[in-house]
Design an enzyme around this catalytic site. Structure first.
Site, PDB file in Angstrom:
ATOM      1  CE  LYS A 126     -46.876  10.063 -32.223  1.00  0.00           C
ATOM      2  NZ  LYS A 126     -45.577   9.494 -32.684  1.00  0.00           N
ATOM      3  CG  ASP A 166     -43.831  12.232 -31.195  1.00  0.00           C
ATOM      4  OD1 ASP A 166     -43.370  11.399 -31.984  1.00  0.00           O
ATOM      5  OD2 ASP A 166     -44.174  13.379 -31.576  1.00  0.00           O
TER       6      ASP A 166
HETATM    7  P1  NDP Z   1     -38.192  16.625 -28.948  1.00  0.00           P
HETATM    8  O1  NDP Z   1     -39.319  17.279 -28.256  1.00  0.00           O
HETATM    9  O2  NDP Z   1     -37.122  15.975 -28.168  1.00  0.00           O
HETATM   10  O3  NDP Z   1     -37.484  17.676 -29.935  1.00  0.00           O
HETATM   11  C1  NDP Z   1     -38.214  18.324 -30.916  1.00  0.00           C
HETATM   12  C2  NDP Z   1     -37.296  19.284 -31.655  1.00  0.00           C
HETATM   13  O4  NDP Z   1     -37.972  19.779 -32.810  1.00  0.00           O
HETATM   14  C3  NDP Z   1     -36.942  20.514 -30.819  1.00  0.00           C
HETATM   15  O5  NDP Z   1     -35.682  20.998 -31.221  1.00  0.00           O
HETATM   16  C4  NDP Z   1     -38.061  21.487 -31.206  1.00  0.00           C
HETATM   17  O6  NDP Z   1     -37.725  22.851 -31.033  1.00  0.00           O
HETATM   18  C5  NDP Z   1     -38.249  21.181 -32.672  1.00  0.00           C
HETATM   19  N1  NDP Z   1     -39.623  21.451 -33.055  1.00  0.00           N
HETATM   20  C6  NDP Z   1     -40.743  20.844 -32.603  1.00  0.00           C
HETATM   21  N2  NDP Z   1     -41.837  21.371 -33.147  1.00  0.00           N
HETATM   22  C7  NDP Z   1     -41.404  22.338 -33.958  1.00  0.00           C
HETATM   23  C8  NDP Z   1     -42.069  23.245 -34.810  1.00  0.00           C
HETATM   24  N3  NDP Z   1     -43.411  23.253 -34.920  1.00  0.00           N
HETATM   25  N4  NDP Z   1     -41.303  24.110 -35.529  1.00  0.00           N
HETATM   26  C9  NDP Z   1     -39.953  24.116 -35.416  1.00  0.00           C
HETATM   27  N5  NDP Z   1     -39.270  23.272 -34.619  1.00  0.00           N
HETATM   28  C10 NDP Z   1     -39.987  22.411 -33.909  1.00  0.00           C
HETATM   29  O7  NDP Z   1     -38.870  15.582 -29.952  1.00  0.00           O
HETATM   30  P2  NDP Z   1     -38.215  14.315 -30.687  1.00  0.00           P
HETATM   31  O8  NDP Z   1     -36.786  14.583 -31.005  1.00  0.00           O
HETATM   32  O9  NDP Z   1     -38.592  13.122 -29.935  1.00  0.00           O
HETATM   33  O10 NDP Z   1     -39.077  14.285 -32.041  1.00  0.00           O
HETATM   34  C11 NDP Z   1     -38.650  14.935 -33.241  1.00  0.00           C
HETATM   35  C12 NDP Z   1     -39.361  14.312 -34.428  1.00  0.00           C
HETATM   36  O11 NDP Z   1     -39.037  12.922 -34.503  1.00  0.00           O
HETATM   37  C13 NDP Z   1     -40.892  14.365 -34.397  1.00  0.00           C
HETATM   38  O12 NDP Z   1     -41.380  14.496 -35.712  1.00  0.00           O
HETATM   39  C14 NDP Z   1     -41.277  12.987 -33.855  1.00  0.00           C
HETATM   40  O13 NDP Z   1     -42.580  12.625 -34.235  1.00  0.00           O
HETATM   41  C15 NDP Z   1     -40.238  12.141 -34.544  1.00  0.00           C
HETATM   42  N6  NDP Z   1     -39.972  10.842 -33.950  1.00  0.00           N
HETATM   43  C16 NDP Z   1     -39.616  10.710 -32.641  1.00  0.00           C
HETATM   44  C17 NDP Z   1     -39.354   9.472 -32.103  1.00  0.00           C
HETATM   45  C18 NDP Z   1     -38.877   9.294 -30.700  1.00  0.00           C
HETATM   46  O14 NDP Z   1     -38.572   8.164 -30.336  1.00  0.00           O
HETATM   47  N7  NDP Z   1     -38.765  10.333 -29.893  1.00  0.00           N
HETATM   48  C19 NDP Z   1     -39.500   8.252 -32.906  1.00  0.00           C
HETATM   49  C20 NDP Z   1     -39.808   8.493 -34.304  1.00  0.00           C
HETATM   50  C21 NDP Z   1     -40.052   9.751 -34.775  1.00  0.00           C
HETATM   51  P3  NDP Z   1     -38.350  23.664 -29.778  1.00  0.00           P
HETATM   52  O15 NDP Z   1     -37.630  23.120 -28.584  1.00  0.00           O
HETATM   53  O16 NDP Z   1     -38.060  25.090 -30.059  1.00  0.00           O
HETATM   54  O17 NDP Z   1     -39.815  23.342 -29.778  1.00  0.00           O
HETATM   55  O1  2IT Z   2     -43.122   8.322 -33.965  1.00  0.00           O
HETATM   56  C1  2IT Z   2     -42.675   7.362 -33.307  1.00  0.00           C
HETATM   57  O2  2IT Z   2     -42.420   6.273 -33.830  1.00  0.00           O
HETATM   58  C2  2IT Z   2     -42.437   7.550 -31.868  1.00  0.00           C
HETATM   59  N1  2IT Z   2     -42.639   8.652 -31.360  1.00  0.00           N
HETATM   60  C3  2IT Z   2     -41.992   6.400 -31.024  1.00  0.00           C
HETATM   61  C4  2IT Z   2     -43.174   5.572 -30.603  1.00  0.00           C
HETATM   62  C5  2IT Z   2     -42.875   4.479 -29.615  1.00  0.00           C
HETATM   63  O3  2IT Z   2     -43.855   3.825 -29.217  1.00  0.00           O
HETATM   64  O4  2IT Z   2     -41.729   4.256 -29.235  1.00  0.00           O
END
Ligand code: NDP
Ligand code: 2IT
Length: 446
Positions: A126, A166
């Site tokens: 990461k 992420d």
């Molecule tokens: P994005 O940046 O696309 O979206 C993040 C969302 O969460 C936004 O709505 C953001 O609001 C909100 N957010 C982030 N930080 C905070 C905080 N500290 N407090 C309140 N709201 C918050 O990210 P993803 O959708 O990609 O990721 C969301 C979650 O999913 C994370 O935990 C990530 O690790 C996990 N994840 C993502 C994967 C991926 O493929 N993208 C895979 C597996 C897990 P704002 O815009 O106001 O910051």
């Molecule tokens: O938390 C996660 O699994 C991710 N943000 C996706 C990682 C990846 O390599 O696709």
């Protein structure tokens, strides 16, 4: 008793070695709680968790860049190469002001078990930066990402370490980073996943984490003879994962009534249908606006400064960030009749909330199982890059779906107790551990 003492001693060492890293301690403790009894019964694994809790390598570097006013900005960049026993390091990059070494180590640690659960050959890693993309121009984001990649490119490669997105890292950032890598290395390789479709990306990668999370929830519901039809679904976040969890939950007959961002949540009792979701995608991915604008546009409630867990629901999909469900909010969910929590985000439930879910024996899918669809489809993108072929949408989606079904089976295998209750926390932790531990044993003391 002896087991408890060992666990305490183990955690005391982890805390002493990694001071001021509370998120990392939290993630390690949760895994250790599942693994200690298992290792007691399988003594060949003694000592392996200690090795897994020590990153193979950590890079921390300066990222200087010039903002639109011509002023110098300095951010901190990180890459954690946690465990390479079963494949090249693989895991996302997070750009958010809350990024610290502790946050990235917890995420890298979780990633090791998650990637193992996917059955694909990927180690865990990461990275990211405390850079805040919010309010920055495209030009500033490009300047920052180019500077970030100028250093990161020394440590990564298609067969070494393959980052992806992420929080705060989506298609735009991956594009800029891929361009800079190519320019510095003169290589067009699958060094990043989440690439655009025209230059090596995979169909369904953008949708994969959200879809996979709903597929996993569906498998959990099946064990109770239930499904998404007619269920009220509460989702947090409004980014990549939340968007496609909303789409798939709706396609399967659920009614999604909330989305959120860091400023609050919207409550739309009529449900977020395809047309409203299209507005969210444009709002968040193109205009980069706030979720409160949804409430203005569709005339529903926006609750500022709060998270959506007080809204009565059948299914909760936390898709924003870590520790976003407090112990009290966890109890509220259960008391309001929620039967299933499937984590789209990484570690969104505090330990107290997890306790509330397990105590009432509701269906609880921890992130390392429930959100593994994203990295699994990244693995499929790597396969396609190696083959120099692209698979159809149907083919990738079917593979993703099967992977989620198999992760559920693994959790059942390792997490079902004598009463028939599936503890998915134990299932995911033990199921993810076994493959990595066997590989480490086979490869000797490295
Ligand atoms: P994005 O940046 O696309 O979206 C993040 C969302 O969460 C936004 O709505 C953001 O609001 C909100 N957010 C982030 N930080 C905070 C905080 N500290 N407090 C309140 N709201 C918050 O990210 P993803 O959708 O990609 O990721 C969301 C979650 O999913 C994370 O935990 C990530 O690790 C996990 N994840 C993502 C994967 C991926 O493929 N993208 C895979 C597996 C897990 P704002 O815009 O106001 O910051
Ligand atoms: O938390 C996660 O699994 C991710 N943000 C996706 C990682 C990846 O390599 O696709």
């Amino acid at each position: 008793m002896a087991t408890n003492q060992n666990l305490e001693q183990f955690m005391a060492k982890v805390i002493a070695k990694n001071p001021a890293e509370p998120e990392f301690h939290q993630a390690v403790k949760e895994v250790a709680e599942s693994l200690f009894p298992f290792i007691e019964e399988n003594p060949k694994y003694k000592g392996i968790l200690e090795r897994i809790a020590e990153p193979e390598r950590v890079f921390i570097f300066r990222v200087p860049w010039l903002d639109d006013k011509g002023e110098v900005q300095i951010n901190r960049g990180f890459r954690i190469q946690m465990n390479g026993a079963i494949g090249p390091y693989k895991g996302g990059l997070r750009f958010h002001p809350t990024v610290t070494l502790s946050v990235l180590k917890f995420l890298a640690f979780e990633q090791v078990f998650k990637n193992s659960l996917t059955t694909l050959p990927m180690g865990g890693g990461k990275g990211g930066s405390d850079f805040d993309p919010k309010g920055k121009s495209d030009n500033e984001v490009m300047k920052f990402t180019q500077s970030f990649m100028t250093e990161l490119q020394k440590y990564i490669g298609a067969d070494t370490d393959v980052p992806a997105g992420d929080i705060g890292v989506g298609g735009r950032e991956i594009g800029f980073m891929f361009g800079q890598y190519k320019r510095l290395r003169s290589e067009f390789t699958g060094v990043l996943t989440g690439k655009g479709l025209d230059w090596g990306g995979s169909l369904v990668r953008p949708e994969a984490t959200g879809y996979g999370n709903v597929y996993f929830a569906e498998e959990m519901l099946k064990t109770k003879g239930q499904n998404f039809k007619g269920k009220t679904v509460v989702i947090s976040g409004s980014g990549n994962v939340a968007q496609y969890a909303t789409q798939k939950a709706t396609q399967l007959g659920g009614k999604v009534v909330t989305l959120s961002d860091s400023e609050g949540y919207i409550y739309d009792p009529k449900g977020i249908d395809a047309e409203k979701l299209a507005f969210v995608l444009e709002l968040k991915n193109v205009k980069r606006g706030r979720i409160s604008e949804y409430a203005k546009k569709f005339g529903c409630e926006f609750v500022a400064g709060k998270r959506p867990w007080g809204v009565k629901c059948d299914i909760a999909l936390p898709c924003a960030t870590q520790n976003e469900i407090s112990p009290e909010e966890g109890k509220t969910l259960v008391n309001n009749g929620c039967i299933c929590v499937s984590e789209g985000a990484n570690m969104p439930s505090t330990p107290g909330a997890v306790e509330a879910f397990l105590e009432k024996k509701i269906l609880f899918g921890p992130g390392k199982a429930a959100n593994a669809g994203g990295v699994a489809t990244s693995g499929l993108e790597m396969s396609q890059n190696s083959l120099r072929l692209s698979w159809s949408r149907e083919e990738v989606d079917e593979r993703l779906h099967n992977i989620m079904i198999n992760i559920h089976k693994t959790c059942e295998k390792y997490g079902k107790d004598k009463s028939g209750f599936i503890n998915y926390v134990n299932g995911a932790n033990i199921g993810g551990f076994v493959k990595v531990a066997n590989a480490m044993l086979a490869q000797g003391l490295v």
